[in-house]
Design a protein around this motif. Structure first.
Motif, PDB file in Angstrom:
ATOM      1  N   VAL A   1      45.094  11.946  -0.741  1.00  0.00           N
ATOM      2  CA  VAL A   1      46.460  11.555  -0.239  1.00  0.00           C
ATOM      3  C   VAL A   1      46.429   9.945  -0.673  1.00  0.00           C
ATOM      4  O   VAL A   1      45.555   9.119  -0.118  1.00  0.00           O
ATOM      5  N   ASP A   2      47.521   9.531  -1.382  1.00  0.00           N
ATOM      6  CA  ASP A   2      47.452   8.126  -1.825  1.00  0.00           C
ATOM      7  C   ASP A   2      48.469   7.575  -0.926  1.00  0.00           C
ATOM      8  O   ASP A   2      49.674   7.721  -1.015  1.00  0.00           O
ATOM      9  N   LEU A   3      48.079   6.548  -0.236  1.00  0.00           N
ATOM     10  CA  LEU A   3      48.861   5.588   0.713  1.00  0.00           C
ATOM     11  C   LEU A   3      49.397   4.361   0.135  1.00  0.00           C
ATOM     12  O   LEU A   3      49.880   3.528   0.941  1.00  0.00           O
ATOM     13  N   SER A   4      49.552   4.191  -1.403  1.00  0.00           N
ATOM     14  CA  SER A   4      49.875   2.906  -1.912  1.00  0.00           C
ATOM     15  C   SER A   4      51.075   2.276  -1.510  1.00  0.00           C
ATOM     16  O   SER A   4      51.438   1.283  -1.342  1.00  0.00           O
ATOM     17  N   HIS A   5      52.175   3.287  -1.329  1.00  0.00           N
ATOM     18  CA  HIS A   5      53.609   2.642  -1.374  1.00  0.00           C
ATOM     19  C   HIS A   5      54.072   3.100   0.266  1.00  0.00           C
ATOM     20  O   HIS A   5      55.151   3.064   0.598  1.00  0.00           O
ATOM     21  N   VAL A   6      53.052   3.472   0.991  1.00  0.00           N
ATOM     22  CA  VAL A   6      53.477   3.915   2.381  1.00  0.00           C
ATOM     23  C   VAL A   6      53.377   2.641   3.435  1.00  0.00           C
ATOM     24  O   VAL A   6      52.539   1.595   3.470  1.00  0.00           O
TER      25      VAL A   6
ATOM     26  N   VAL B   1      39.660   2.095  -2.383  1.00  0.00           N
ATOM     27  CA  VAL B   1      40.872   1.029  -2.411  1.00  0.00           C
ATOM     28  C   VAL B   1      40.662   0.489  -3.999  1.00  0.00           C
ATOM     29  O   VAL B   1      39.913  -0.091  -4.476  1.00  0.00           O
ATOM     30  N   GLY B   2      41.837   0.771  -4.773  1.00  0.00           N
ATOM     31  CA  GLY B   2      42.007   0.296  -5.975  1.00  0.00           C
ATOM     32  C   GLY B   2      42.838  -0.791  -5.913  1.00  0.00           C
ATOM     33  O   GLY B   2      43.814  -0.727  -5.491  1.00  0.00           O
ATOM     34  N   LEU B   3      42.442  -1.841  -6.674  1.00  0.00           N
ATOM     35  CA  LEU B   3      43.224  -3.212  -6.476  1.00  0.00           C
ATOM     36  C   LEU B   3      44.271  -3.334  -7.698  1.00  0.00           C
ATOM     37  O   LEU B   3      43.751  -3.265  -8.948  1.00  0.00           O
ATOM     38  N   SER B   4      45.540  -3.420  -7.357  1.00  0.00           N
ATOM     39  CA  SER B   4      46.502  -3.754  -8.313  1.00  0.00           C
ATOM     40  C   SER B   4      46.409  -4.930  -8.789  1.00  0.00           C
ATOM     41  O   SER B   4      46.172  -5.975  -8.304  1.00  0.00           O
ATOM     42  N   GLN B   5      47.143  -5.270 -10.029  1.00  0.00           N
ATOM     43  CA  GLN B   5      47.255  -6.463 -10.761  1.00  0.00           C
ATOM     44  C   GLN B   5      48.572  -6.855 -10.916  1.00  0.00           C
ATOM     45  O   GLN B   5      49.009  -7.575 -11.699  1.00  0.00           O
TER      46      GLN B   5
ATOM     47  N   LEU C   1      33.440   1.557  -2.813  1.00  0.00           N
ATOM     48  CA  LEU C   1      34.724   1.899  -2.583  1.00  0.00           C
ATOM     49  C   LEU C   1      35.814   1.191  -2.873  1.00  0.00           C
ATOM     50  O   LEU C   1      36.934   1.199  -2.726  1.00  0.00           O
ATOM     51  N   VAL C   2      35.556   0.152  -3.786  1.00  0.00           N
ATOM     52  CA  VAL C   2      36.581  -0.755  -4.600  1.00  0.00           C
ATOM     53  C   VAL C   2      36.428  -0.491  -5.930  1.00  0.00           C
ATOM     54  O   VAL C   2      35.315  -0.534  -6.559  1.00  0.00           O
ATOM     55  N   GLY C   3      37.964  -0.608  -6.727  1.00  0.00           N
ATOM     56  CA  GLY C   3      37.862  -0.458  -7.773  1.00  0.00           C
ATOM     57  C   GLY C   3      39.169  -0.990  -8.507  1.00  0.00           C
ATOM     58  O   GLY C   3      40.042  -1.627  -7.761  1.00  0.00           O
ATOM     59  N   ILE C   4      39.320  -0.738  -9.841  1.00  0.00           N
ATOM     60  CA  ILE C   4      40.654  -1.366 -10.492  1.00  0.00           C
ATOM     61  C   ILE C   4      41.850  -0.187 -10.252  1.00  0.00           C
ATOM     62  O   ILE C   4      41.447   0.991 -10.470  1.00  0.00           O
ATOM     63  N   GLY C   5      42.942  -0.781  -9.578  1.00  0.00           N
ATOM     64  CA  GLY C   5      43.851   0.060  -9.490  1.00  0.00           C
ATOM     65  C   GLY C   5      45.196  -0.369 -10.296  1.00  0.00           C
ATOM     66  O   GLY C   5      45.909  -1.095  -9.852  1.00  0.00           O
ATOM     67  N   SER C   6      45.298   0.265 -11.545  1.00  0.00           N
ATOM     68  CA  SER C   6      46.507  -0.110 -12.509  1.00  0.00           C
ATOM     69  C   SER C   6      47.835   0.077 -11.750  1.00  0.00           C
ATOM     70  O   SER C   6      47.960   1.130 -10.796  1.00  0.00           O
ATOM     71  N   ASP C   7      48.904  -0.635 -11.908  1.00  0.00           N
ATOM     72  CA  ASP C   7      49.935  -0.343 -11.391  1.00  0.00           C
ATOM     73  C   ASP C   7      51.261  -0.893 -12.526  1.00  0.00           C
ATOM     74  O   ASP C   7      51.552  -2.286 -12.479  1.00  0.00           O
ATOM     75  N   ALA C   8      51.151  -0.022 -13.685  1.00  0.00           N
ATOM     76  CA  ALA C   8      51.999  -0.596 -14.626  1.00  0.00           C
ATOM     77  C   ALA C   8      52.642   0.655 -15.288  1.00  0.00           C
ATOM     78  O   ALA C   8      52.167   1.800 -15.101  1.00  0.00           O
TER      79      ALA C   8
END
Length: 167
Positions: free
Chosen positions: A41-46, A96-100, A131-138
């Motif tokens: 379950v992805d909660l990125s836009h929640v 947690v994937g961090l957006s740039q 628990l942390v990585g790169i989270g692309s948002d493109a």
């Protein structure tokens, strides 16, 4: 799979909703079924209340994730997640994937790779490096002012305008 995208749906409230009502009864069923199917379950836009509900409701060993978010501890923005939520998802073993994405970064579109590394270090300090990585948002091939981005930033793709991006 994202539980919702920015707005209210049958399962949950997105971060643009003025009243984040939390995870619905149907949303609890969705989270349970996704766990059975081995879906994350992805909660990125929640919204924050819905995120907390979903994290707390997720079955043991089936934590949700934030696949692409920046920390609000580095920049307050409705799309960014609080230290509290990042620690909570980390306590359950969630990723947690961090957006740039520039507008959500510390220096907006003037942010550099060093600012991104600072954000990574910040969240690693909250929940640990595992628990942390790169989270692309493109959206490759779709500029900020594209027809596609305009569609994405309207409620359900056609109704009220949610953000100024793409308009």
């Amino acid at each position: 799979m994202q539980l919702t995208y920015n707005t209210q749906d049958y399962s949950s409230a997105g971060y643009t909703e003025p009243n984040d009502s939390g995870l619905t009864g149907f949303g609890r069923q969705v989270v349970n079924e996704m766990a059975k199917l081995e879906m994350v379950v992805d909660l990125s836009h929640v919204g924050p209340k819905t995120s907390e509900d979903a994290i707390n409701h997720a079955p043991e060993g089936k934590p949700p994730c934030f696949s692409h978010v920046p920390p609000s501890g580095m920049k307050e923005h409705p799309r960014n997640n609080s230290d509290h939520l990042m620690k909570l998802i980390g306590s359950k073993g969630g990723f947690v994937g961090l957006s740039q994405f520039g507008p959500h970064m510390k220096k907006d579109n003037d942010s550099t790779i060093n600012d991104y590394v600072d954000a990574l270090d910040y969240v690693i300090g909250l929940i640990g490096e595992d628990l942390v990585g790169i989270g692309s948002d493109a959206s490759e091939g779709h500029g900020m002012l594209s027809e596609f981005m305009a569609w994405c930033n309207k409620d359900k793709g056609y109704a009220r305008q949610l953000t100024s991006w793409g308009s």
